[in-house]
Write a protein that holds these residues in place. Structure first.
Motif, PDB file in Angstrom:
ATOM      1  N   VAL A   6      -5.279   0.169  -0.667  1.00 35.25           N
ATOM      2  CA  VAL A   6      -3.846   0.465  -0.543  1.00 35.25           C
ATOM      3  C   VAL A   6      -3.449   1.686  -1.385  1.00 35.25           C
ATOM      4  O   VAL A   6      -4.134   2.051  -2.341  1.00 35.25           O
ATOM      5  N   GLY A   7      -2.304   2.259  -1.022  1.00 37.12           N
ATOM      6  CA  GLY A   7      -1.656   3.258  -1.875  1.00 37.12           C
ATOM      7  C   GLY A   7      -2.070   4.693  -1.651  1.00 37.12           C
ATOM      8  O   GLY A   7      -1.805   5.540  -2.492  1.00 37.12           O
ATOM      9  N   GLY A   8      -2.677   5.023  -0.512  1.00 29.46           N
ATOM     10  CA  GLY A   8      -3.019   6.427  -0.251  1.00 29.46           C
ATOM     11  C   GLY A   8      -1.886   7.123   0.479  1.00 29.46           C
ATOM     12  O   GLY A   8      -1.153   6.491   1.235  1.00 29.46           O
ATOM     13  N   LYS A   9      -1.709   8.392   0.212  1.00 28.88           N
ATOM     14  CA  LYS A   9      -0.780   9.174   1.051  1.00 28.88           C
ATOM     15  C   LYS A   9      -1.133  10.645   0.944  1.00 28.88           C
ATOM     16  O   LYS A   9      -1.609  11.110  -0.093  1.00 28.88           O
ATOM     17  N   ASN A  10      -0.920  11.374   2.033  1.00 32.70           N
ATOM     18  CA  ASN A  10      -1.245  12.794   2.069  1.00 32.70           C
ATOM     19  C   ASN A  10      -0.063  13.669   1.707  1.00 32.70           C
ATOM     20  O   ASN A  10      -0.240  14.792   1.274  1.00 32.70           O
ATOM     21  N   SER A  11       1.156  13.158   1.914  1.00 31.86           N
ATOM     22  CA  SER A  11       2.307  14.054   1.815  1.00 31.86           C
ATOM     23  C   SER A  11       2.686  14.325   0.364  1.00 31.86           C
ATOM     24  O   SER A  11       2.376  13.551  -0.544  1.00 31.86           O
ATOM     25  N   ASN A  12       3.406  15.448   0.191  1.00 40.15           N
ATOM     26  CA  ASN A  12       3.939  15.807  -1.123  1.00 40.15           C
ATOM     27  C   ASN A  12       5.371  15.329  -1.295  1.00 40.15           C
ATOM     28  O   ASN A  12       5.996  15.629  -2.309  1.00 40.15           O
ATOM     29  N   ALA A  13       5.919  14.626  -0.295  1.00 39.94           N
ATOM     30  CA  ALA A  13       7.332  14.258  -0.356  1.00 39.94           C
ATOM     31  C   ALA A  13       7.578  13.281  -1.499  1.00 39.94           C
ATOM     32  O   ALA A  13       6.895  12.276  -1.619  1.00 39.94           O
ATOM     33  N   ARG A  14       8.556  13.570  -2.321  1.00 38.06           N
ATOM     34  CA  ARG A  14       9.032  12.740  -3.440  1.00 38.06           C
ATOM     35  C   ARG A  14       7.999  12.530  -4.546  1.00 38.06           C
ATOM     36  O   ARG A  14       8.328  12.571  -5.700  1.00 38.06           O
ATOM     37  N   ALA A  15       6.758  12.266  -4.208  1.00 36.27           N
ATOM     38  CA  ALA A  15       5.730  12.093  -5.238  1.00 36.27           C
ATOM     39  C   ALA A  15       4.456  12.755  -4.744  1.00 36.27           C
ATOM     40  O   ALA A  15       4.296  13.016  -3.554  1.00 36.27           O
ATOM     41  N   LYS A  16       3.529  13.002  -5.680  1.00 35.60           N
ATOM     42  CA  LYS A  16       2.314  13.728  -5.308  1.00 35.60           C
ATOM     43  C   LYS A  16       1.411  12.879  -4.383  1.00 35.60           C
ATOM     44  O   LYS A  16       1.548  11.654  -4.368  1.00 35.60           O
ATOM     45  N   PRO A  17       0.500  13.523  -3.656  1.00 39.91           N
ATOM     46  CA  PRO A  17      -0.443  12.763  -2.832  1.00 39.91           C
ATOM     47  C   PRO A  17      -1.285  11.819  -3.706  1.00 39.91           C
ATOM     48  O   PRO A  17      -1.525  12.105  -4.877  1.00 39.91           O
ATOM     49  N   THR A  18      -1.710  10.719  -3.130  1.00 37.80           N
ATOM     50  CA  THR A  18      -2.467   9.728  -3.919  1.00 37.80           C
ATOM     51  C   THR A  18      -3.698   9.263  -3.153  1.00 37.80           C
ATOM     52  O   THR A  18      -3.735   9.318  -1.927  1.00 37.80           O
ATOM     53  N   PHE A  19      -4.686   8.781  -3.905  1.00 35.16           N
ATOM     54  CA  PHE A  19      -5.876   8.164  -3.307  1.00 35.16           C
ATOM     55  C   PHE A  19      -5.681   6.654  -3.238  1.00 35.16           C
ATOM     56  O   PHE A  19      -5.036   6.066  -4.115  1.00 35.16           O
ATOM     57  N   MET A  20      -6.289   6.040  -2.234  1.00 31.69           N
ATOM     58  CA  MET A  20      -6.215   4.589  -2.094  1.00 31.69           C
ATOM     59  C   MET A  20      -7.093   3.908  -3.137  1.00 31.69           C
ATOM     60  O   MET A  20      -8.032   4.516  -3.645  1.00 31.69           O
ATOM     61  N   LYS A  21      -6.789   2.655  -3.410  1.00 32.27           N
ATOM     62  CA  LYS A  21      -7.654   1.836  -4.276  1.00 32.27           C
ATOM     63  C   LYS A  21      -7.935   0.512  -3.568  1.00 32.27           C
ATOM     64  O   LYS A  21      -7.067  -0.027  -2.884  1.00 32.27           O
ATOM     65  N   MET A  22      -9.145  -0.009  -3.789  1.00 33.37           N
ATOM     66  CA  MET A  22      -9.535  -1.242  -3.101  1.00 33.37           C
ATOM     67  C   MET A  22      -8.887  -2.446  -3.773  1.00 33.37           C
ATOM     68  O   MET A  22      -8.947  -2.589  -4.994  1.00 33.37           O
ATOM     69  N   VAL A  23      -8.246  -3.313  -2.962  1.00 32.24           N
ATOM     70  CA  VAL A  23      -7.580  -4.489  -3.526  1.00 32.24           C
ATOM     71  C   VAL A  23      -8.106  -5.809  -2.965  1.00 32.24           C
ATOM     72  O   VAL A  23      -7.764  -6.877  -3.467  1.00 32.24           O
ATOM     73  N   ALA A  24      -8.901  -5.747  -1.914  1.00 31.34           N
ATOM     74  CA  ALA A  24      -9.497  -6.979  -1.384  1.00 31.34           C
ATOM     75  C   ALA A  24     -10.833  -6.608  -0.756  1.00 31.34           C
ATOM     76  O   ALA A  24     -10.941  -5.567  -0.114  1.00 31.34           O
ATOM     77  N   ALA A  25     -11.835  -7.436  -0.976  1.00 30.04           N
ATOM     78  CA  ALA A  25     -13.177  -7.123  -0.463  1.00 30.04           C
ATOM     79  C   ALA A  25     -13.827  -8.396   0.060  1.00 30.04           C
ATOM     80  O   ALA A  25     -13.330  -9.509  -0.180  1.00 30.04           O
ATOM     81  N   GLY A  26     -14.910  -8.214   0.802  1.00 31.31           N
ATOM     82  CA  GLY A  26     -15.664  -9.373   1.285  1.00 31.31           C
ATOM     83  C   GLY A  26     -14.942 -10.149   2.374  1.00 31.31           C
ATOM     84  O   GLY A  26     -15.199 -11.339   2.568  1.00 31.31           O
TER      85      GLY A  26
END
Ligand code: SF4
Ligand code: SF4
Length: 358
Positions: A263-283
């Motif tokens: 969760v939490g990835g985005k490419n756009s620069n709107a309002r906040a900087k772009p972000t990379f996703m982080k894994m929150v559930a696996a298996g």
């Protein structure tokens, strides 16, 4: 003297898009005054010269049979003005020069099974990868997981009731297309590849396979007197990259290939900087044909975000504000030390490869 021949055009690369544009879009290219959204699924653009264009957006399944494509083209000819375009999330858009044409087009699209929506603060169509049709490394059927999930989220596609836009993606391998998204569903291999040494000797492109491994875990080896490969399982990060040039290095597994949610990835620069996703559930089980466990986790995250985020917070902004401990509390997802990886381990792993040094 013979005239020199004209140099012929090189027929490769992206064609000039102007030739395909709706005439009003071509006429007013780069000259728009403002745009708004009269209702979910409809964009309205007004040009400085006074021209107006209504764009109706509908969801499609991305991988379309000829019947479906012909149906969409017939709708474009009959109810729109013969021009369509696709968004990167596989929505189709029809451009209209008159407001009176909007309602009949929407009625026809809905009647034909193409829901209208996906604009503004909705859950737009999931960007998903082509999978079995074009690619040689899928660990699952991305389109199937997307269909099962969007069947449950169709009301969120039709309405604009999320705090901000929500972009989802599904990737059928760990390493290639899919991209950053607010919530991403990604295949997760949990065991190193199993090697079929007899076949590797015959069909494997061994130098290509060795070069492909990002952590230099594959070495040439002689097995039973035949040239083959071996995998250092302590180094292997189970990425699946070696499987395409060498199918006898089988990594897909009905039990050990799972799904993970990031969760939490985005490419756009709107309002906040772009972000990379982080894994929150696996298996999460790779459980066709409806992948109910995947849908359950995605919906849980989505509806907690919908209830808890402030207006205009993207999912990454919301997590940033409440913090990861509260994210796991609120979504009731179990936390382990392997989740929300901060990539510190990558330094040791990737420095072992010939490709990346840092
Ligand atoms: S996500 Fe991976 S397996 Fe799926 S289509 Fe893209 S490259 Fe192929
Ligand atoms: S390419 Fe990936 S899956 Fe194959 S051996 Fe290397 S790390 Fe493991």
């Amino acid at each position: 003297m013979a005239q020199p021949q004209m140099r012929r055009a090189i027929e490769s690369g992206v064609p000039d898009n102007q030739q395909y544009l709706h005439p009003l879009l071509k006429k007013n290219y780069g000259n728009w005054k403002y745009h708004d959204r009269p209702r979910p699924g409809v964009l309205h653009h007004v040009a400085h010269g006074g021209d107006q264009v209504w764009t109706v957006r509908a969801g499609t399944q991305r991988q379309m049979d000829v019947f479906t494509i012909r149906r969409l083209c017939d709708i474009a000819d009959q109810y729109a003005e013969g021009h369509v375009r696709f968004t990167i999330r596989s929505n189709i858009e029809f451009m209209l020069s008159s407001e009176a044409k909007v309602a009949p087009l929407i009625a026809e699209l809905e009647k034909s099974g193409f829901p209208v929506g996906g604009t503004g603060n909705s859950v737009s169509m999931i960007a998903h990868t082509q999978g079995w049709l074009h690619c040689d490394i899928p660990g699952t059927d991305a389109s199937g997981a997307v269909k099962a999930l969007m069947d449950e989220l169709i009301d969120e596609f039709r309405k604009e009731e999320m705090p901000n836009r929500v972009h989802l993606s599904t990737s059928c391998c760990e390493i290639n297309c899919g991209g950053q998204a607010d919530i991403a569903i990604i295949i997760q291999h949990t065991k190193p590849p199993k090697l079929n040494h007899d076949l590797i000797a015959n069909v494997g492109e061994r130098p290509a396979v060795v070069a492909r491994c990002p952590v230099a875990a594959i070495r040439p080896a002689l097995v039973n007197g035949k040239p083959s490969l071996e995998v250092d399982e302590k180094k292997c990060i189970c990425c699946g990259a070696c499987y395409p040039p060498c199918p006898p290095m089988q990594i897909n597994d009905p039990e050990h290939s799972k799904f993970a949610i990031w969760v939490g990835g985005k490419n756009s620069n709107a309002r906040a900087k772009p972000t990379f996703m982080k894994m929150v559930a696996a298996g999460i089980p790779n459980n066709p044909p409806r992948w109910p466990e995947v849908s359950e986790v995605v919906k849980r995250i989505l509806y907690v975000y919908k209830d808890d985020a402030r207006p205009w917070e993207r999912l990454s902004d919301w997590v940033e504000r409440i913090g990861w401990p509260r994210f796991f509390e609120k979504t009731d997802l179990p936390f382990t030390k392997y989740l929300i990886d901060d990539w510190r381990g990558a330094r040791a792993n990737l420095n072992a490869s010939t490709h990346i040094r840092f």
